[in-house]
Design an enzyme around this catalytic site. Structure first.
Site, PDB file in Angstrom:
ATOM      1  N   GLU A 151      -7.902   1.973  -9.219  1.00 13.32           N
ATOM      2  CA  GLU A 151      -6.776   2.209  -7.948  1.00 13.32           C
ATOM      3  C   GLU A 151      -7.707   2.845  -6.986  1.00 13.32           C
ATOM      4  OE1 GLU A 151      -3.899   1.314  -7.178  1.00 13.32           O
ATOM      5  OE2 GLU A 151      -3.396   2.957  -5.547  1.00 13.32           O
ATOM      6  N   HIS A 185     -23.397  -1.882 -19.221  1.00 12.95           N
ATOM      7  CA  HIS A 185     -23.498  -3.396 -19.508  1.00 12.95           C
ATOM      8  C   HIS A 185     -23.633  -4.049 -18.249  1.00 12.95           C
ATOM      9  CE1 HIS A 185     -22.346  -2.427 -23.509  1.00 12.95           C
ATOM     10  NE2 HIS A 185     -21.467  -1.403 -23.073  1.00 12.95           N
ATOM     11  N   LYS A 232       2.483  -5.529   3.503  1.00 15.11           N
ATOM     12  CA  LYS A 232       2.810  -4.681   2.459  1.00 15.11           C
ATOM     13  C   LYS A 232       3.686  -5.346   1.381  1.00 15.11           C
ATOM     14  CE  LYS A 232       4.255  -0.803   1.074  1.00 15.11           C
ATOM     15  NZ  LYS A 232       3.156   0.078   0.481  1.00 15.11           N
TER      16      LYS A 232
HETATM   17  O1  M6R Z   1       5.514  -4.355  -3.897  1.00 14.96           O
HETATM   18  P1  M6R Z   1       4.496  -4.596  -5.163  1.00 14.96           P
HETATM   19  O2  M6R Z   1       4.429  -3.063  -5.834  1.00 14.96           O
HETATM   20  O3  M6R Z   1       4.861  -5.604  -6.001  1.00 14.96           O
HETATM   21  O4  M6R Z   1       3.212  -5.040  -4.450  1.00 14.96           O
HETATM   22  C1  M6R Z   1       2.112  -5.287  -5.197  1.00 14.96           C
HETATM   23  C2  M6R Z   1       0.769  -5.294  -4.351  1.00 14.96           C
HETATM   24  O5  M6R Z   1       0.770  -6.165  -3.536  1.00 14.96           O
HETATM   25  C3  M6R Z   1       0.588  -3.683  -3.726  1.00 14.96           C
HETATM   26  O6  M6R Z   1       0.476  -2.773  -4.889  1.00 14.96           O
HETATM   27  C4  M6R Z   1      -1.054  -3.890  -3.139  1.00 14.96           C
HETATM   28  O7  M6R Z   1      -1.833  -4.055  -4.046  1.00 14.96           O
HETATM   29  C5  M6R Z   1      -1.266  -2.495  -2.234  1.00 14.96           C
HETATM   30  N1  M6R Z   1      -1.445  -3.029  -1.037  1.00 14.96           N
HETATM   31  C6  M6R Z   1      -2.163  -1.775  -2.525  1.00 14.96           C
HETATM   32  O8  M6R Z   1      -2.231  -0.600  -1.796  1.00 14.96           O
END
Ligand code: M6R
Length: 615
Positions: free
Chosen positions: A488, A511, A610
Site C-alpha cells: 500500500e 531473491h 477515483k
Molecule cells: O472504489 P474501490 O475501492 O473499488 O477502488 C479500487 C481501486 O481503484 C482504488 O483503491 C485505487 O487503487 C486507489 N486510487 C488507490 O489509492
C-alpha cells in the site's frame, strides 16, 4: 470514471452544474463540458479539453442561460482527451446532446450501421455513436425522446450512465443507467442528476438511486417521475434520504482532500466502529455477520476480492481471518478472478471490498460468484452503491466521502471492518478464547487515539520527505500483516508522486530486488516489534551493508533499529494484528509530502480517476 451532473427546475442551471462538476472532478479530469437549453429552447453545447476550471474560462463569453442542463467531466476511454472527444456530444442534427459515463461495447457495428444510413461522426467516441443511434431510432419510429432512449438502450451492449437533452424540449430530462452509477435528486419543483450525491446534497437530501437498466424521465414542474426498466416494466420511484453533510465534501481548511482525509482517520475509524465496538461490554456487534453466521460457520472457505488499495486491505483480511478464525481464505484481484473461470462452491463466502462500490471488475466478480451460488458479503463505503445492492449482506465502512483519488481513510476503515468481522467470527466459531477476544476489542477501540499521536508528528515526516524528492525509485518492505502495508505504501507513492515504487515481503528481497540497492535507493521498512522482529532487523542490516537509505517504521522506543536505519518514524505500541492501522499512516504522509514537494496534483493525479467503472 467520468462524472455526470444534471439539473431541471426554476434556477439557472449553469452555476449548479459547474459546482457539481467541481465536486465530481475526482472521477476524471481530461476534459469537461456542459449542455444548456435557453429560454428560446435552443440547445447549446460548450466543451473543452482540461479541467473544469478551463471549461469555466471557456464559457465566460458564452450564452450560459437556461434552467435545464447536463454536464460532464471525463476520464477518456475511447479517443484521446481533446475538445472534440469531450462530452456532451451532439447528434447529427444537433437536436440531441448526451453525456455518458461507461463504455458502449458494440459501438463499432452500430457506427457502421449508422454510417450506412448517412450519419457522419466528428469524434472517435462510443458516446457520439450512442447519441446518433438515439436520434436514428427517434426519427425511424417518431416516438418520444424517452421511448427513443429506451429502444436504443435495448440494443446497446455495455455500461452507461447517461443524461440526454433535446432542443425544443426544455421541460424534459431523460437519464438511464446500467453498470455506472446515477442518482436523481428530488427537490421542490426541481430535479438533479449526479454520479454520486456530492453535486446534489447542497440542494436536497431526497434521492433516488437509479437501479440497473433503469430509464428515468423527469419533467419540469411535475412530481411524476417516470421510471421503466429495459423490459418496459414501470417502477415506483423509491425516494431515500442521503446521510451526507456538505462539510464532508469540502476541504475544511486543508490544502488537499488527501491531507484532510489522512487527518480524518481517527474520526472516520470512530464512525466505523460506532455502535459496533462496544468498549464497556468488550463486544463486537455487526448485524451483517450475526444474521448470517451460519453461512460463515458452514463456509468451505472465504474468497476475498477487490482492486487496488481495497485489495491490500483484503490481503490483511486473509492474515486476520486465517489466524483467528481458522477458515481458509483466498484473496484475488477482481480483474483476475472474473476472467480465469475460478472454481466457486455453493458453500463459499465471497467478501467483496470496494470504497466506491462501483468498481467494474469487483462488480463482475460478485456477479460471477453469485451465479455459482456463493454467499456474497460486501464491505463498501458509498451508501447505496452497486456493491451494497448486489451483495446478500455486508458492512458499510462509514468513512465518509473520500474525494482524493488516493485512498487513505477508506483503507483503514476497511481494515477495521475486517478486524471486527474476524473478532466476531472467531468468537462465534470458538476459535478465539474469551480473554484474547476482549483484549483485542479493547485494543481496537484505542487505535484512533494512537493514530492521533502519529498525526501529531506529521512535521517530522514532512522533514524526512524533503530528503527523498530526488529519488526515481523506492522500495517498501514488510512482513506478515505489514507486507500488505508495504504494498500500500508503494502504491500510494507511485500514484501521486509518479516515483516508481515496489512493495515486497521483506525476506523476498534477497531473491532479486536486492540487486537494485545502492546508495541512491530509499527503502521504507515497516518494522514494528513483533514476533519476527529479529528477522526484519537482519533484513535492514543486509540493506545497509549495500548502502541503501533506510526509513524504518518502528515501535516507540526502538533504539535498536534507530541505530541502524537512516531515519525512523515511531508508531505507538499495539497488537500485531492491529498494527497495519498504525503503520500505514506514516506511509500515507510520506507519499503526500514527497508528492506535494514535487509539485504534483495529489488529489487528481495524472491518468487516474477515483472510481474505475470501466474494465
Ligand atoms: O472504489 P474501490 O475501492 O473499488 O477502488 C479500487 C481501486 O481503484 C482504488 O483503491 C485505487 O487503487 C486507489 N486510487 C488507490 O489509492
Amino acid at each position: 470514471m467520468c462524472g455526470i451532473v444534471g439539473y431541471i427546475g426554476n434556477r439557472e442551471a449553469y452555476p449548479i452544474l459547474i459546482k457539481g462538476l467541481h465536486r465530481l472532478e475526482y472521477r476524471g479530469y481530461d476534459s469537461a463540458g456542459i449542455a444548456l437549453i435557453d429560454s428560446e429552447s435552443n440547445l447549446h453545447v460548450y466543451k473543452t479539453k482540461g479541467k473544469v476550471a478551463n471549461l469555466e474560462q471557456y464559457c465566460k463569453d458564452k450564452n450560459i442561460s437556461g434552467t435545464i442542463g447536463i454536464a460532464h467531466t471525463r476520464w477518456a476511454t475511447h479517443g484521446e482527451p481533446n475538445d472534440v472527444n469531450a462530452h456532451p456530444h451532439y447528434s447529427q442534427s444537433e437536436n440531441l446532446a448526451l453525456i455518458h459515463n461507461g463504455i458502449i461495447e458494440n459501438y463499432l457495428p452500430l457506427r457502421q450501421m449508422l454510417e450506412k444510413n448517412g450519419f457522419t461522426f466528428v469524434s472517435q467516441t462510443d458516446t457520439e455513436v450512442l447519441v446518433q443511434f438515439i436520434e436514428y431510432v427517434r426519427s425511424k419510429s417518431q416516438c418520444s425522446l424517452y421511448e427513443a432512449v429506451h429502444q436504443a438502450l435495448s440494443q446497446v451492449v455495455g455500461a452507461y450512465a447517461i443524461g440526454v437533452l433535446e432542443k425544443g424540449n426544455a421541460d424534459v430530462l431523460v437519464a438511464a443507467r446500467k453498470g455506472s452509477p446515477l442518482i436523481v435528486g428530488v427537490g421542490e419543483q426541481e430535479y438533479f442528476l449526479g454520479s454520486d450525491a456530492s453535486p446534489i446534497v447542497e440542494y436536497t437530501k431526497n434521492v433516488i438511486y437509479l437501479g440497473e437498466e433503469e430509464i428515468v424521465e423527469i419533467k419540469r414542474g411535475s412530481s411524476d417521475i417516470l421510471i421503466k426498466n429495459l423490459s418496459n416494466v414501470k417502477l415506483k420511484p423509491q425516494i431515500q434520504k442521503i446521510q451526507m453533510d456538505l462539510s464532508e465534501i469540502e476541504k475544511g481548511g486543508f490544502e488537499h482532500f488527501m491531507l484532510k482525509e489522512i487527518f480524518e482517520q481517527p474520526k472516520s475509524l470512530e464512525m466505523c466502529m460506532n455502535g459496533r465496538v462496544q468498549t464497556e461490554m468488550q463486544e463486537i456487534i455487526l448485524s451483517g455477520i450475526r444474521d448470517n453466521i451460519a453461512k460463515f460457520r458452514n463456509a468451505r472457505r472465504i474468497l476475498i476480492t477487490a482492486c487496488g488499495t481495497s485489495w491490500h486491505a483484503a490481503l490483511i483480511g486473509k492474515y486476520l481471518i486465517e489466524y483467528y478464525c481458522k477458515i481458509p481464505v483466498e484473496v484475488e484481484v477482481a480483474s483476475e478472478f472474473r476472467y480465469r473461470n475460478p472454481v466457486v462452491f455453493e458453500d463459499d463466502v465471497l467478501i467483496a471490498i470496494s470504497q466506491s462500490g462501483e468498481t467494474a471488475d469487483t462488480l463482475a466478480a460478485i456477479e460471477l460468484a453469485k451465479a455459482n451460488g456463493a454467499f456474497i458479503y460486501g464491505i463498501c463505503n458509498a451508501v447505496g452503491s452497486s456493491v451494497a445492492r448486489l451483495t446478500h449482506s455486508g458492512t458499510y465502512t462509514h468513512a465518509g466521502p473520500e474525494i482524493g483519488v488516493a485512498s487513505t481513510k477508506a483503507f483503514t476503515t476497511q481494515v477495521a471492518v475486517l478486524t471486527m468481522i474476524t473478532l466476531l467470527l472467531g468468537k462465534e466459531l470458538g476459535t478465539i478464547d474469551d480473554s484474547t477476544y476482549k483484549h483485542l476489542v479493547t485494543s481496537l477501540s484505542e487505535v484512533s487515539k494512537k493514530i492521533e499521536k502519529i498525526l501529531s508528528k506529521a512535521d517530522k515526516i514532512e522533514q524526512i520527505s524533503k530528503v527523498f524528492t530526488y529519488a526515481r525509485n523506492f522500495m517498501y518492505l514488510g512482513r506478515g500483516y505489514n507486507y500488505p502495508v508495504a504494498l500500500e505504501g508503494a502504491l500510494k507513492l507511485k500514484e501521486i508522486s509518479y516515483i516508481h515504487a515496489e512493495g515486497y515481503p521483506a525476506a523476498e528481497m534477497k531473491h532479486g530486488p536486492i540487486a537494485l540497492v545502492d546508495e541512491e535507493m530509499p527503502i521504507v521498512v515497516v518494522a514494528p516489534k513483533f514476533k519476527i522482529y529479529d528477522k526484519i532487523v537482519s533484513n535492514i542490516e543486509e540493506l545497509k551493508a549495500r548502502k541503501g537509505k533506510i526509513i524504518a517504521i518502528v515501535t516507540e522506543g526502538d533504539t535498536n533499529i534507530a541505530n541502524i536505519a537512516d531515519y525512523v518514524i515511531e508508531i505507538p505500541s499495539t497488537e500485531e494484528c492491529l498494527s497495519p492501522l498504525l503503520t500505514v499512516i506514516p506511509l500515507q504522509l510520506l507519499s503526500y509530502y514527497i508528492a506535494t514537494a514535487k509539485g504534483r496534483n495529489v488529489d487528481q493525479p495524472r491518468n487516474l480517476a477515483k472510481s474505475v467503472t470501466v474494465e
